[in-house]
Each structure stands twice: as C-alpha cells, then as structure tokens.
Design an enzyme around this catalytic site. Structure first.
Site, short mmCIF file in Angstrom:
data_model
loop_
_atom_site.label_atom_id
_atom_site.label_comp_id
_atom_site.label_asym_id
_atom_site.label_seq_id
_atom_site.Cartn_x
_atom_site.Cartn_y
_atom_site.Cartn_z
N HIS A 50 -30.78 -31.30 -21.24
CA HIS A 50 -31.73 -31.58 -20.17
C HIS A 50 -31.30 -30.80 -18.92
CE1 HIS A 50 -28.61 -34.78 -19.53
NE2 HIS A 50 -28.67 -34.25 -18.32
C1 T46 Z 1 -25.70 -35.11 -17.30
C2 T46 Z 1 -24.64 -35.14 -18.36
C3 T46 Z 1 -23.42 -34.33 -17.99
C4 T46 Z 1 -27.78 -44.77 -17.35
O1 T46 Z 1 -28.36 -45.86 -17.55
N1 T46 Z 1 -27.23 -44.48 -16.13
C5 T46 Z 1 -26.59 -43.32 -15.88
O2 T46 Z 1 -26.10 -43.12 -14.75
C6 T46 Z 1 -26.52 -42.34 -16.93
C7 T46 Z 1 -25.81 -41.02 -16.70
C8 T46 Z 1 -27.07 -42.63 -18.14
N2 T46 Z 1 -27.70 -43.83 -18.35
C9 T46 Z 1 -28.27 -44.13 -19.68
C10 T46 Z 1 -29.46 -43.27 -20.07
C11 T46 Z 1 -29.33 -43.21 -21.59
O3 T46 Z 1 -29.96 -44.33 -22.16
O4 T46 Z 1 -27.27 -43.89 -20.65
C12 T46 Z 1 -27.83 -43.33 -21.83
C13 T46 Z 1 -27.16 -42.00 -22.17
O5 T46 Z 1 -27.55 -41.02 -21.16
P1 T46 Z 1 -27.85 -39.51 -21.50
O6 T46 Z 1 -28.45 -39.40 -22.86
O7 T46 Z 1 -28.62 -38.91 -20.37
O8 T46 Z 1 -26.35 -38.93 -21.55
P2 T46 Z 1 -25.86 -37.42 -21.63
O9 T46 Z 1 -24.43 -37.46 -21.93
O10 T46 Z 1 -26.73 -36.61 -22.52
O11 T46 Z 1 -26.08 -36.85 -20.13
C14 T46 Z 1 -25.32 -37.36 -19.06
C15 T46 Z 1 -26.19 -37.54 -17.82
O12 T46 Z 1 -27.32 -38.34 -18.13
C16 T46 Z 1 -26.68 -36.22 -17.26
O13 T46 Z 1 -27.16 -36.41 -15.94
O14 T46 Z 1 -25.83 -34.13 -16.61
O15 T46 Z 1 -24.25 -36.47 -18.76
#
Ligand code: T46
Length: 137
Positions: A50
């Site tokens: 993303h």
């Molecule tokens: C990024 C990379 C480096 C939350 O509820 N609060 C939060 O602050 C975050 C970061 C995530 N979430 C929830 C949203 C999803 O249901 O946790 C779950 C996993 O998040 P995501 O799939 O977005 O995780 P990554 O590791 O793909 O990405 C994260 C960050 O979202 C993003 O901003 O830059 O780490």
C-alpha cells in the site's frame, strides 16, 4: 530517485549497552502521533502492499532484519534494514512492501498521524493514477 532516506540516530551507549533516544525537534522529521510494532512474521510473507496519501513514517528494525521495497510509480528500490541505529524515513505517496523477515525481526514504526484507513491506497493501479496526477516534472 525515490523520496526516502536513512536517518542515522545518535547512540548514547556506555559499558552497560547501547541506547537511542528520539526527541521531538532534534532527532526526528515530524511530531510522532502513533507507534506500532510488528514481529513474528514468516520470512516469505509480503506485508504492506500500500501507499499513504499523507502519512509519513520512520521504520526501525530494532531486532533482526527485513527488506523494504519502495516504489514511487516509476522505479523500485529495496532497502535492507538490520540496524537499530538507523531509521528508514518514508514520506507519503510511496508504495511499500516488506518481506524477508528474519526469525528475530521486530519492526517498530513511528508515525506522523493517527491510524486512518482512508489514508491508505491499497490498490496498485489506483496508486499509479494518484501519483501520476502529482507528477509535475
Ligand atoms: C505501513 C507498514 C510499514 C490498526 O488497527 N492500527 C494501526 O495503527 C495499524 C498500523 C494497523 N491496524 C490494523 C489494520 C489491519 O487490520 O492492523 C491490521 C494489520 O495492518 P496492515 O495490514 O496495514 O499492516 P502492514 O504490516 O501491511 O502495514 C503496516 C502499516 O499499516 C502501514 O502504515 O506503512 O506497516
């Protein structure tokens, strides 16, 4: 060139071990509004996939290692993170994926904004369209 940089933190260690302190206005490019950390990710998993419309972040691999793949819509670059003395500063409108996690990898992320799903661009074609409209050069 992709708009990122590696910040080299000041290490305040002594004989008892190393310590990095990040203070507002001194060591950091923005005011931190949120901190999260990621661990226990299998090596071949690809996280991220993303971009963010406004959010800026500094990513620190506090333990172990992983690879960040950064993409500005025209070029891609892989940054290997394995040093807690460095932070990867990723500005907005950069597509990121991260993978190749070591077993002991812990990634800590310092974010400029609170969590807001509407700030995410999770579809790559949408990302390409959005960055194309901002490409003035
Ligand atoms: C990024 C990379 C480096 C939350 O509820 N609060 C939060 O602050 C975050 C970061 C995530 N979430 C929830 C949203 C999803 O249901 O946790 C779950 C996993 O998040 P995501 O799939 O977005 O995780 P990554 O590791 O793909 O990405 C994260 C960050 O979202 C993003 O901003 O830059 O780490």
């Amino acid at each position: 060139m992709i708009d990122y940089c590696l910040l080299n933190f000041r290490v305040r260690g002594d004989h008892s071990g190393k310590l990095v302190a990040l203070e507002k206005g001194e060591d950091f490019p923005f005011e931190i509004k949120r901190v999260y950390y990621i661990w226990a990710t299998d090596r071949d998993i690809i996280r991220g996939k993303h971009a963010h419309r406004a959010l800026e972040q500094v990513v620190i691999c506090t333990s172990g290692s992983c690879d960040f793949i950064l993409d500005n819509g025209r070029e891609r670059e892989t940054v290997h993170l394995d040093n807690p003395e460095q932070g990867l500063y990723i500005r907005n409108n950069i597509w990121r994926e991260f993978t190749n996690f070591s077993d002991d990898c812990v990634v800590m992320v310092l974010a400029s904004e609170h969590y807001d799903e509407s700030d995410y661009i999770r579809d790559y074609e949408t990302f390409l369209k959005e960055v194309a409209t901002k490409d003035y050069c």
